[in-house]
Design an enzyme around this catalytic site. Sequence first.
Site, mmCIF file in Angstrom:
data_model
loop_
_atom_site.group_PDB
_atom_site.id
_atom_site.type_symbol
_atom_site.label_atom_id
_atom_site.label_comp_id
_atom_site.label_asym_id
_atom_site.label_seq_id
_atom_site.Cartn_x
_atom_site.Cartn_y
_atom_site.Cartn_z
ATOM 1 N N ASN A 37 -28.336 -92.741 29.497
ATOM 2 C CA ASN A 37 -27.396 -91.756 30.125
ATOM 3 C C ASN A 37 -26.350 -91.760 29.104
ATOM 4 O OD1 ASN A 37 -26.030 -90.518 31.925
ATOM 5 N ND2 ASN A 37 -25.535 -92.504 33.290
ATOM 6 N N HIS A 122 -26.073 -98.382 47.734
ATOM 7 C CA HIS A 122 -24.657 -98.237 46.992
ATOM 8 C C HIS A 122 -23.775 -97.877 48.119
ATOM 9 C CE1 HIS A 122 -25.535 -97.988 42.577
ATOM 10 N NE2 HIS A 122 -26.535 -98.792 43.160
ATOM 11 N N ARG A 147 -25.020 -103.073 48.325
ATOM 12 C CA ARG A 147 -23.871 -103.002 47.251
ATOM 13 C C ARG A 147 -22.721 -102.735 47.770
ATOM 14 N NH1 ARG A 147 -23.505 -100.875 41.294
ATOM 15 N NH2 ARG A 147 -22.534 -99.271 42.198
ATOM 16 N N TYR A 159 -15.138 -98.100 38.198
ATOM 17 C CA TYR A 159 -16.742 -97.904 38.469
ATOM 18 C C TYR A 159 -16.979 -98.161 39.845
ATOM 19 C CZ TYR A 159 -21.348 -99.199 38.693
ATOM 20 O OH TYR A 159 -22.743 -99.078 39.241
ATOM 21 N N ASP A 218 -21.402 -105.442 42.116
ATOM 22 C CA ASP A 218 -21.427 -105.256 40.470
ATOM 23 C C ASP A 218 -20.031 -105.371 40.058
ATOM 24 O OD1 ASP A 218 -22.220 -104.381 37.881
ATOM 25 O OD2 ASP A 218 -23.013 -102.486 38.645
ATOM 26 N N HIS A 220 -19.908 -105.189 36.711
ATOM 27 C CA HIS A 220 -19.692 -104.123 35.669
ATOM 28 C C HIS A 220 -19.354 -104.739 34.241
ATOM 29 C CE1 HIS A 220 -20.735 -99.889 34.520
ATOM 30 N NE2 HIS A 220 -21.931 -100.259 35.398
ATOM 31 N N GLU A 244 -23.317 -109.126 40.373
ATOM 32 C CA GLU A 244 -24.196 -108.507 39.006
ATOM 33 C C GLU A 244 -23.192 -108.339 37.843
ATOM 34 O OE1 GLU A 244 -25.503 -104.518 40.136
ATOM 35 O OE2 GLU A 244 -25.707 -104.021 37.875
ATOM 36 N N ASP A 245 -23.784 -108.658 36.493
ATOM 37 C CA ASP A 245 -22.993 -108.265 35.343
ATOM 38 C C ASP A 245 -21.515 -108.809 35.319
ATOM 39 O OD1 ASP A 245 -25.226 -107.345 34.124
ATOM 40 O OD2 ASP A 245 -24.706 -105.145 34.690
ATOM 41 N N GLU A 270 -29.074 -105.034 32.897
ATOM 42 C CA GLU A 270 -29.185 -103.447 32.990
ATOM 43 C C GLU A 270 -29.209 -102.938 31.737
ATOM 44 O OE1 GLU A 270 -26.625 -102.168 36.054
ATOM 45 O OE2 GLU A 270 -25.165 -101.144 34.487
ATOM 46 N N ARG A 291 -32.300 -107.652 35.705
ATOM 47 C CA ARG A 291 -31.825 -106.399 36.099
ATOM 48 C C ARG A 291 -32.235 -105.360 35.154
ATOM 49 N NH1 ARG A 291 -30.293 -103.627 39.607
ATOM 50 N NH2 ARG A 291 -28.581 -102.761 39.166
ATOM 51 N N HIS A 320 -33.193 -102.259 37.742
ATOM 52 C CA HIS A 320 -32.296 -101.425 37.761
ATOM 53 C C HIS A 320 -32.806 -100.003 38.198
ATOM 54 C CE1 HIS A 320 -29.038 -99.032 34.987
ATOM 55 N NE2 HIS A 320 -28.436 -99.431 35.883
ATOM 56 N N ASP A 324 -29.557 -92.435 37.069
ATOM 57 C CA ASP A 324 -29.886 -92.110 35.503
ATOM 58 C C ASP A 324 -31.195 -92.659 35.308
ATOM 59 O OD1 ASP A 324 -27.686 -94.018 35.831
ATOM 60 O OD2 ASP A 324 -28.665 -94.852 34.091
ATOM 61 N N GLU A 347 -33.028 -101.876 43.610
ATOM 62 C CA GLU A 347 -32.054 -100.963 43.667
ATOM 63 C C GLU A 347 -32.571 -99.616 43.953
ATOM 64 O OE1 GLU A 347 -29.507 -100.496 40.115
ATOM 65 O OE2 GLU A 347 -27.708 -99.619 41.213
ATOM 66 N N TRP A 410 -16.406 -101.059 30.541
ATOM 67 C CA TRP A 410 -16.225 -100.173 31.763
ATOM 68 C C TRP A 410 -17.378 -100.708 32.755
ATOM 69 C CZ3 TRP A 410 -20.436 -96.874 33.704
ATOM 70 C CH2 TRP A 410 -20.096 -95.895 34.612
HETATM 71 O O1 KDG Z 1 -25.764 -95.282 33.062
HETATM 72 C C1 KDG Z 1 -24.826 -96.306 33.577
HETATM 73 C C2 KDG Z 1 -25.323 -96.842 35.062
HETATM 74 O O2 KDG Z 1 -26.849 -96.822 34.763
HETATM 75 C C3 KDG Z 1 -24.738 -97.896 35.666
HETATM 76 O O3 KDG Z 1 -23.450 -97.792 35.490
HETATM 77 C C4 KDG Z 1 -25.184 -98.190 36.983
HETATM 78 O O4 KDG Z 1 -24.288 -100.521 36.688
HETATM 79 C C5 KDG Z 1 -25.147 -99.634 37.376
HETATM 80 C C6 KDG Z 1 -25.921 -100.124 38.423
HETATM 81 O O5 KDG Z 1 -25.905 -101.211 38.983
HETATM 82 O O6 KDG Z 1 -26.548 -99.119 39.028
HETATM 83 MG MG MG Z 2 -24.978 -102.499 37.407
#
Ligand code: KDG
Ligand code: MG
Length: 410
Positions: A37, A122, A147, A159, A218, A220, A244-245, A270, A291, A320, A324, A347, A410
């Site tokens: 992406n 989501h 989520r 995000y 998430d 992120h 997540e993340d 991811e 992920r 993931h 995208d 997901e 981000w």
């Molecule tokens: O391209 C970026 C996305 O794949 C991402 O932002 C999506 O964090 C994401 C998720 O958990 O699906």
């Molecule tokens: Mg994510």
Amino acid sequence: MKIVATDVVLTSPGRNFVTLKITTADGLTGLGDATLNGRELAVASYLTEHVVPLLIGRDARNIEDTWQFLYRSAYWRRGPVTMSAIAAVDMALWDIKAKAADMPLYQLLGGASRTGLTAYGHASGRDTEELFDSIRHHLELGFRAIRVQTAVPGIGTLYGVPTQPAVPGGRADDYEPAQRGPLPAEEDWDTRAYLRHLPTIFEAVRAEFGPELPLLHDGHHRMTPIEAAKLGKSLEPYDLFWLEDCTPAENQEALRLVRRHTTTPLAIGEVFNTVWDYQSLISEQLIDYVRSSVTHAGGITALRKLLDFAAQYQIKSGIHGPTDISPVGMAAALHLDLAIHNFGIQEYMPHSALTSEVFRQSFTFEDGYLHPGEQPGLGVDLDEDAAAKFPYERAYLPYNRLNDGTVHDW
Ligand code: KDG
Ligand code: MG
């Protein structure tokens, strides 16, 4: 079974996708997803300029050997561009092998370990009412895990909470963060405001929807280790399926600190692309879910090995699956999910109708469960005439700045 032709197909039915098609002398074709992406052309060029010349004449049956050859002969290892390109070749070869065997791919991977794959959807909202509405909508669609992303007072755009739907008149939670245009969109971020607000949202969601519903969130990559530890701890009363993340996890040691402070389950990876990114995370049991996508982590061959390694530590998959990842990458994930023992959750952001016109999919989503279907191979067909109607358009993911102008994750 010699490879006689390869095509790298760029198409943009609502969003950009890169697809590799491999054809053998026997007339079999296989598809692989190479979509990265916001950096799509880099992988397309890596494939066209450097990989395609190596594939012509190779035996399509030798998947492991082709994987090792592409990984080791490049000398320059890892990285999202290389690993997405290798992933596309790997997926296409598994697609061909399963078609030659006249079996859905999961059968070649060992057969089904379950009847269906629990998927999470989501939900998001600019306020509690919109969030509840979005959760109800996902429950009506059949999702059994949700989520939760939310706006935060004091943060303009962030995000997971779209300000407008991708499709005019569509739902606000059906969106595409990678915006078409010459430059990336700028969003803002304030960690203290987020850490204060998020637990209040989960408290409200639990009060409205009860204790049973699995809830995910998430982070992120936006927190430091101690901030992530604080968040995990403050979310413990709301019994999350995962956080997540929570940090930019290329620093694997950060997770030791987070883990020491919270029992909230952790999912990461991811943006990772090899098993090496998980070495300490898995062997020290610092996470609960992997992920990585099939598309960005070197394909089915590599992700299978990674998940087998994770299984020794009771760590499960959480592949993931945003929009995208193309329907080809998604199908690859579903076949792997069905076959492995340590499946956790999948997901699932359904692709748009436009995307589904180009990629004909045989996977199903019924009663909250995904299934890859019984078509031989991956079960996805690419309509190349339809694909040609949607030429690539440059699109960037957004990025964050803090109030003082500093660039932030981000
Ligand atoms: O391209 C970026 C996305 O794949 C991402 O932002 C999506 O964090 C994401 C998720 O958990 O699906
Ligand atoms: Mg994510």
